[in-house]
Design an enzyme around this catalytic site. Structure first.
Site, PDB file in Angstrom:
ATOM      1  N   GLU A  52      64.895  95.013  41.549  1.00 34.04           N
ATOM      2  CA  GLU A  52      65.820  96.126  41.695  1.00 34.04           C
ATOM      3  C   GLU A  52      66.873  96.135  40.586  1.00 34.04           C
ATOM      4  O   GLU A  52      67.192  97.181  40.006  1.00 34.04           O
ATOM      5  CB  GLU A  52      66.527  96.056  43.056  1.00 34.04           C
ATOM      6  CG  GLU A  52      65.574  96.031  44.250  1.00 34.04           C
ATOM      7  CD  GLU A  52      65.253  94.616  44.722  1.00 34.04           C
ATOM      8  OE1 GLU A  52      65.318  94.385  45.928  1.00 34.04           O
ATOM      9  OE2 GLU A  52      64.953  93.757  43.861  1.00 34.04           O
ATOM     10  N   CYS A  76      67.362  91.430  48.695  1.00 32.64           N
ATOM     11  CA  CYS A  76      68.077  90.254  49.190  1.00 32.64           C
ATOM     12  C   CYS A  76      69.524  90.606  49.523  1.00 32.64           C
ATOM     13  O   CYS A  76      70.121  91.511  48.933  1.00 32.64           O
ATOM     14  CB  CYS A  76      68.007  89.117  48.177  1.00 32.64           C
ATOM     15  SG  CYS A  76      68.735  89.510  46.573  1.00 32.64           S
ATOM     16  N   SER A 169      28.663  66.999  36.730  1.00 30.33           N
ATOM     17  CA  SER A 169      28.876  68.353  37.243  1.00 30.33           C
ATOM     18  C   SER A 169      29.267  69.351  36.162  1.00 30.33           C
ATOM     19  O   SER A 169      29.506  70.524  36.470  1.00 30.33           O
ATOM     20  CB  SER A 169      29.978  68.343  38.318  1.00 30.33           C
ATOM     21  OG  SER A 169      31.214  67.909  37.766  1.00 30.33           O
ATOM     22  N   TRP A 171      28.326  71.607  32.906  1.00 29.08           N
ATOM     23  CA  TRP A 171      29.030  72.654  33.617  1.00 29.08           C
ATOM     24  C   TRP A 171      28.046  73.388  34.521  1.00 29.08           C
ATOM     25  O   TRP A 171      26.951  73.720  34.068  1.00 29.08           O
ATOM     26  CB  TRP A 171      29.670  73.639  32.657  1.00 29.08           C
ATOM     27  CG  TRP A 171      30.701  73.034  31.784  1.00 29.08           C
ATOM     28  CD1 TRP A 171      30.574  72.633  30.486  1.00 29.08           C
ATOM     29  CD2 TRP A 171      32.042  72.743  32.147  1.00 29.08           C
ATOM     30  NE1 TRP A 171      31.746  72.132  30.014  1.00 29.08           N
ATOM     31  CE2 TRP A 171      32.673  72.192  31.010  1.00 29.08           C
ATOM     32  CE3 TRP A 171      32.790  72.898  33.315  1.00 29.08           C
ATOM     33  CZ2 TRP A 171      34.008  71.784  31.009  1.00 29.08           C
ATOM     34  CZ3 TRP A 171      34.109  72.506  33.307  1.00 29.08           C
ATOM     35  CH2 TRP A 171      34.716  71.964  32.177  1.00 29.08           C
ATOM     36  N   SER A 229      43.632  57.252  48.305  1.00 24.52           N
ATOM     37  CA  SER A 229      44.057  56.422  49.440  1.00 24.52           C
ATOM     38  C   SER A 229      44.215  54.953  49.078  1.00 24.52           C
ATOM     39  O   SER A 229      45.193  54.304  49.474  1.00 24.52           O
ATOM     40  CB  SER A 229      43.062  56.556  50.599  1.00 24.52           C
ATOM     41  OG  SER A 229      43.071  57.863  51.120  1.00 24.52           O
ATOM     42  N   GLY A 291      35.994  67.121  45.115  1.00 26.72           N
ATOM     43  CA  GLY A 291      34.617  66.936  45.522  1.00 26.72           C
ATOM     44  C   GLY A 291      34.404  67.128  47.011  1.00 26.72           C
ATOM     45  O   GLY A 291      35.315  67.539  47.756  1.00 26.72           O
TER      46      GLY A 291
END
Length: 360
Positions: A52, A76, A169, A171, A229, A291
């Site tokens: 605005e 706002c 993987s 491409w 992990s 994955g």
């Protein structure tokens, strides 16, 4: 139809900020008088002028007085890095304001509308609301739930394989699809991958070569995060930097990155806690590039909001790896249903956009 056309234009303007406004929402604004557009504006970058204000700055007080304003998100009403937009509209003598949707931010959430009405401005809310909501799905979700919007990007062959049995993987998809992924990265506040992908592919996970990125803005890099992990991160991994985050359940420390210790009761990373913490960092949109194991865990936990699958016209065979590791799925009743929202060609590949509709 004129009102709808003006709001549709405001939505188009808002989309120009899709790479640069985070953590703020994308907002567009059109100011008209007597059926003619006087000025247009959009929020270009967090900390800079709102839509605005950018539109009003193009006009004199006499031009604005008595005009109409179309804005995709409620103006706002509070002072943050910039003054309240509602106050600016009032001060300039705007006669009528059309608002696509109420701001879900609790600091606004109807207060901007109330301020405009109290000033005697005619306010209409809900014009092209559903279309406007699509501009800021991550922002809306974070404000309403305290969680970011989570998208998972997966490249697969026609027979649903994401990597060879060896892990190779690159491409699966073509250059056009990979360029499309750069746009997804650029629109995301964070990119998450798993340690398996880091070890197999050694990716950087950076944004590069986005053809429609604003020329006036420097390339904004999303936060990069690795779910690891057991803290198996190679010390010289390409993804590492002081800004990289490793989410782990290990008690070990690691130099060269920020470590978040978020263990769950099974000794893995608490993925829900991880996403909530990202939301606390004002991350609206998270892109998963991982994955089968991490994608399967996220899907099983009901954390994925949207799947973006690039399907290549290739066959990789039944010994190659699948999309999701779901070891507890043994019968048809265990399936996770998807709603397909869009299918389109991207070069020689197909992009499928789907949302999970059932988590059993």
């Amino acid at each position: 139809m004129f009102h709808e056309a003006m709001m549709a234009r405001a939505i188009q303007l808002a989309e120009r900020g899709r790479y640069t406004t985070a953590p703020n929402p994308n907002v567009g604004c059109v100011i008209t008088k007597q059926g003619q557009i006087l000025a247009e504006g959009w929020h270009q970058r967090a900390g800079k002028g709102h839509a605005e204000v950018n539109a009003l700055a193009q006009l004199s007080d006499s031009e604005v007085n008595g005009a109409e304003c179309y804005v995709t998100l409620e103006p706002c009403s509070h002072t943050g890095k910039t003054p309240p937009c509602a106050d600016a509209l009032i001060a300039k003598g705007i006669r009528r304001v059309f608002i696509a949707m109420i701001d879900p931010n609790p600091q606004v959430a109807g207060k901007g509308v109330a301020k405009l009405i109290q000033a005697g401005i005619d306010v209409t809310v809900g014009l092209l609301e559903q279309e406007a909501e699509q501009l800021n799905r991550g922002f809306i979700k974070r404000m309403k739930t305290g969680m970011p919007l989570i998208r998972s990007k997966i490249a697969m062959s026609l027979d649903g394989r994401t990597a060879m049995d060896s892990g190779e993987s690159q491409w699966i998809t073509g250059a056009d699809a990979r360029q499309d992924v750069q746009k997804l990265r650029a629109q995301s506040g964070a990119i998450i991958t798993g340690i398996g992908t880091v070890i197999a592919d050694n990716p950087k996970m950076t944004v590069r070569d986005v053809s429609d990125y604003p020329e006036t803005e420097s390339m904004r890099q999303p936060l990069r995060l690795v779910v690891d992990s057991q803290l198996m991160m190679p010390e010289k991994a390409a993804i590492l930097s002081p800004d990289t985050i490793i989410a782990t359940s290990s008690e070990q420390d690691f130099q060269g990155a920020t470590v978040w210790k978020l263990p769950n009761e099974t000794g893995q990373v608490d993925l829900a806690a991880l996403m909530a913490r990202l939301a606390e960092q004002q991350i609206n949109d998270v892109l998963i590039e991982a994955g089968a194991k991490l994608n399967g865990a996220l899907l099983q936990a009901g954390l994925i909001d949207e799947l973006i699958i690039y399907m290549a016209p290739k066959v990789m065979g039944d010994s190659a790896r699948g999309l999701f590791h779901l070891p507890d799925m043994h019968k048809m009743a265990d399936n996770i249903a998807l709603t397909i929202n869009d299918i389109r060609a991207v070069g020689q590949d197909w992009r499928i956009t789907a949302t999970p509709t059932q988590i059993d």
